[in-house]
Design a protein around this motif. Sequence first.
Motif, mmCIF file in Angstrom:
data_model
loop_
_atom_site.group_PDB
_atom_site.id
_atom_site.type_symbol
_atom_site.label_atom_id
_atom_site.label_comp_id
_atom_site.label_asym_id
_atom_site.label_seq_id
_atom_site.Cartn_x
_atom_site.Cartn_y
_atom_site.Cartn_z
ATOM 1 N N GLY A 95 16.653 -3.514 1.061
ATOM 2 C CA GLY A 95 16.779 -2.769 2.320
ATOM 3 C C GLY A 95 16.190 -1.375 2.222
ATOM 4 N N GLY A 96 16.389 -0.728 1.059
ATOM 5 C CA GLY A 96 15.830 0.607 0.859
ATOM 6 C C GLY A 96 14.313 0.587 0.874
ATOM 7 N N CYS A 97 13.727 -0.469 0.294
ATOM 8 C CA CYS A 97 12.280 -0.620 0.288
ATOM 9 C C CYS A 97 11.757 -0.807 1.710
ATOM 10 C CB CYS A 97 11.891 -1.813 -0.582
ATOM 11 S SG CYS A 97 10.120 -2.046 -0.792
ATOM 12 N N ALA A 98 12.435 -1.641 2.497
ATOM 13 C CA ALA A 98 12.023 -1.867 3.887
ATOM 14 C C ALA A 98 12.125 -0.579 4.699
ATOM 15 C CB ALA A 98 12.895 -2.964 4.516
ATOM 16 N N PHE A 99 13.212 0.181 4.484
ATOM 17 C CA PHE A 99 13.417 1.421 5.238
ATOM 18 C C PHE A 99 12.363 2.459 4.870
ATOM 19 C CE2 PHE A 99 15.963 5.416 6.048
ATOM 20 C CZ PHE A 99 15.907 5.311 7.426
ATOM 21 N N GLN A 100 12.055 2.557 3.579
ATOM 22 C CA GLN A 100 11.040 3.507 3.136
ATOM 23 C C GLN A 100 9.673 3.137 3.716
ATOM 24 O OE1 GLN A 100 9.615 3.640 -1.036
ATOM 25 N NE2 GLN A 100 10.324 5.762 -1.086
ATOM 26 N N GLN A 165 9.526 -10.386 5.279
ATOM 27 C CA GLN A 165 9.996 -11.763 5.436
ATOM 28 C C GLN A 165 9.347 -12.710 4.418
ATOM 29 O OE1 GLN A 165 7.976 -14.503 6.943
ATOM 30 N NE2 GLN A 165 6.155 -13.197 6.731
ATOM 31 N N TYR A 166 8.361 -12.225 3.685
ATOM 32 C CA TYR A 166 7.723 -13.073 2.678
ATOM 33 C C TYR A 166 8.670 -13.313 1.500
ATOM 34 C CZ TYR A 166 2.998 -13.012 4.636
ATOM 35 O OH TYR A 166 1.903 -13.206 5.433
ATOM 36 N N PRO A 167 8.565 -14.482 0.847
ATOM 37 C CA PRO A 167 9.302 -14.684 -0.405
ATOM 38 C C PRO A 167 8.549 -14.006 -1.540
ATOM 39 C CG PRO A 167 8.061 -16.655 0.139
ATOM 40 C CD PRO A 167 7.843 -15.691 1.279
ATOM 41 N N PHE A 168 9.276 -13.370 -2.439
ATOM 42 C CA PHE A 168 8.650 -12.673 -3.560
ATOM 43 C C PHE A 168 9.074 -13.339 -4.865
ATOM 44 C CE2 PHE A 168 6.951 -9.361 -1.017
ATOM 45 C CZ PHE A 168 7.866 -9.147 -0.004
ATOM 46 N N CYS A 169 8.190 -13.347 -5.840
ATOM 47 C CA CYS A 169 8.494 -14.018 -7.096
ATOM 48 C C CYS A 169 7.794 -13.293 -8.241
ATOM 49 C CB CYS A 169 8.047 -15.472 -7.048
ATOM 50 S SG CYS A 169 6.281 -15.657 -6.770
ATOM 51 N N LYS A 170 7.861 -13.922 -9.434
ATOM 52 C CA LYS A 170 7.304 -13.337 -10.647
ATOM 53 C C LYS A 170 7.913 -11.967 -10.902
ATOM 54 C CE LYS A 170 2.870 -15.755 -10.770
ATOM 55 N NZ LYS A 170 1.407 -15.593 -10.781
ATOM 56 N N SER A 171 7.084 -10.960 -10.976
ATOM 57 C CA SER A 171 7.557 -9.614 -11.310
ATOM 58 C C SER A 171 8.210 -8.937 -10.106
ATOM 59 C CB SER A 171 6.384 -8.759 -11.794
ATOM 60 O OG SER A 171 6.787 -7.423 -11.988
ATOM 61 N N ARG A 172 9.232 -8.137 -10.381
ATOM 62 C CA ARG A 172 9.839 -7.302 -9.338
ATOM 63 C C ARG A 172 9.175 -5.940 -9.284
ATOM 64 N NH1 ARG A 172 15.662 -6.661 -11.219
ATOM 65 N NH2 ARG A 172 15.837 -5.463 -9.289
ATOM 66 N N GLN A 173 8.207 -5.708 -10.152
ATOM 67 C CA GLN A 173 7.602 -4.382 -10.260
ATOM 68 C C GLN A 173 6.535 -4.155 -9.192
ATOM 69 O OE1 GLN A 173 6.085 -3.802 -14.215
ATOM 70 N NE2 GLN A 173 8.104 -3.469 -15.098
ATOM 71 N N ILE A 174 6.726 -3.102 -8.405
ATOM 72 C CA ILE A 174 5.711 -2.640 -7.456
ATOM 73 C C ILE A 174 4.954 -1.516 -8.142
ATOM 74 C CG2 ILE A 174 5.287 -1.629 -5.188
ATOM 75 C CD1 ILE A 174 7.994 -2.706 -4.294
ATOM 76 N N ARG A 175 3.699 -1.758 -8.446
ATOM 77 C CA ARG A 175 2.918 -0.763 -9.174
ATOM 78 C C ARG A 175 2.383 0.281 -8.191
ATOM 79 N NH1 ARG A 175 2.620 -1.887 -14.226
ATOM 80 N NH2 ARG A 175 1.046 -0.251 -14.576
ATOM 81 N N HIS A 176 3.329 1.067 -7.688
ATOM 82 C CA HIS A 176 2.988 2.062 -6.673
ATOM 83 C C HIS A 176 4.091 3.109 -6.627
ATOM 84 C CE1 HIS A 176 0.216 3.174 -3.549
ATOM 85 N NE2 HIS A 176 1.163 3.298 -2.648
ATOM 86 N N LEU A 177 3.751 4.263 -6.053
ATOM 87 C CA LEU A 177 4.704 5.361 -5.971
ATOM 88 C C LEU A 177 5.861 5.044 -5.041
ATOM 89 C CD1 LEU A 177 5.151 8.396 -6.813
ATOM 90 C CD2 LEU A 177 3.961 9.017 -4.705
ATOM 91 N N PHE A 178 5.610 4.243 -4.005
ATOM 92 C CA PHE A 178 6.651 3.900 -3.026
ATOM 93 C C PHE A 178 6.343 2.533 -2.438
ATOM 94 C CE2 PHE A 178 3.281 6.303 -1.028
ATOM 95 C CZ PHE A 178 3.010 5.620 0.144
ATOM 96 N N CYS A 179 7.225 2.044 -1.575
ATOM 97 C CA CYS A 179 7.041 0.727 -0.966
ATOM 98 C C CYS A 179 5.988 0.811 0.137
ATOM 99 C CB CYS A 179 8.362 0.224 -0.389
ATOM 100 S SG CYS A 179 9.553 -0.284 -1.637
ATOM 101 N N GLU A 180 4.826 0.249 -0.144
ATOM 102 C CA GLU A 180 3.734 0.230 0.820
ATOM 103 C C GLU A 180 3.194 -1.193 0.891
ATOM 104 O OE1 GLU A 180 0.301 3.408 2.152
ATOM 105 O OE2 GLU A 180 0.805 3.250 0.049
ATOM 106 N N ILE A 181 2.587 -1.559 1.998
ATOM 107 C CA ILE A 181 2.223 -2.951 2.242
ATOM 108 C C ILE A 181 1.287 -3.538 1.180
ATOM 109 C CG2 ILE A 181 1.086 -4.540 3.852
ATOM 110 C CD1 ILE A 181 2.129 -2.858 6.144
ATOM 111 N N PRO A 182 0.123 -2.955 0.897
ATOM 112 C CA PRO A 182 -0.816 -3.609 -0.044
ATOM 113 C C PRO A 182 -0.223 -3.942 -1.409
ATOM 114 C CG PRO A 182 -1.930 -1.870 1.166
ATOM 115 C CD PRO A 182 -0.469 -1.745 1.509
ATOM 116 N N PRO A 183 0.436 -3.001 -2.103
ATOM 117 C CA PRO A 183 0.973 -3.375 -3.424
ATOM 118 C C PRO A 183 2.139 -4.358 -3.342
ATOM 119 C CG PRO A 183 1.598 -1.114 -2.858
ATOM 120 C CD PRO A 183 0.614 -1.555 -1.843
ATOM 121 N N LEU A 184 2.898 -4.331 -2.245
ATOM 122 C CA LEU A 184 4.038 -5.243 -2.115
ATOM 123 C C LEU A 184 3.561 -6.680 -1.895
ATOM 124 C CD1 LEU A 184 7.118 -5.185 -2.157
ATOM 125 C CD2 LEU A 184 7.084 -4.960 0.324
ATOM 126 N N LEU A 185 2.458 -6.848 -1.152
ATOM 127 C CA LEU A 185 1.959 -8.192 -0.880
ATOM 128 C C LEU A 185 1.469 -8.884 -2.151
ATOM 129 C CD1 LEU A 185 0.021 -7.778 2.502
ATOM 130 C CD2 LEU A 185 2.265 -8.806 2.110
#
Length: 316
Positions: A95-100, A165-185
Amino acid sequence: MEFWNSTLGSGFILVGILDDSGFPELLCATITALYTLALTSNGLLLLVITMDARLHVPMYFLLGQLSLMDLLLTSVITPKAIMDFLLKDNTISFGGCAFQMFLELALGGAEDLLLAFMAYDRYVAICHPLNYMIFMRPSVCWFMVATSWILASLMALVFTMYTMQYPFCKSRQIRHLFCEIPPLLKLACADTSSYELMVYLTGVSVLILPLAVILASYVRILFSVLHMPSNEGRKKALVTCSSHLIVVGMWYGGASFMYVLPSQFHSPKQDNVLSVFYTIVTPALNPLIYSLRNKEVTGALRRILGKHLLPTQSTF
């Protein structure tokens, strides 16, 4: 393949520029200094514009909104990045990632639109000075500001909901400073190619269309300035417009590389550097660019400081 997302207990790990840097302590100190500068300079500019009646004109009303957006944008990202580094805890809830993400998209989109409206304001002031208070009457200014906030917020809400709404798998690591669309996808366990195309096209539209308005406004302004009979008027117009163009270049430069450059040209390190530039460096420098090059703002600051200092001095 193991799926893990979409529950309130799930979260991500932000692996940003501080974790990948060779000198994390120095970089953290630099980012902290820039954030402090952003808070101080934007807060002071907002205070000056609010308190000095001479600055209660459309240009400074829009500039105040820009400072507010910059202040909120950098506050959405920077404090968490600093605290994560100091506490050695880079986790962020689902939820924090979505809000950010929502706040970053809403504030970034609002700033895109506002910069175009600010260019239109300068166009009217220089090319149609006699009709300025008609074209830029209070109702029009409020419409510009409301349009920037509302359209950007709606767009941010749609993209945030669709991304999360996408399912996420493998690593939980977002290689980015904050939650942004390109690195999250990159963590999604589904085909995101169609959505990435939609994000790309929307990014191009949201960035390029306002930028086209800005460039068109300044082409007209340039022709008008060159035909001004007064050297003083020409110099004042160029100083005011150059400040705005510097801010436009800084903002659109970083954002365009992030959202307009095709994904195959991206790398995590490059994206982190760009994100620091347009979410931390630019908000810190914007008010300095406007205030240091603007005699009206510096004069208003002296009047406000003088008004509060004189009663104290008169008691001696």
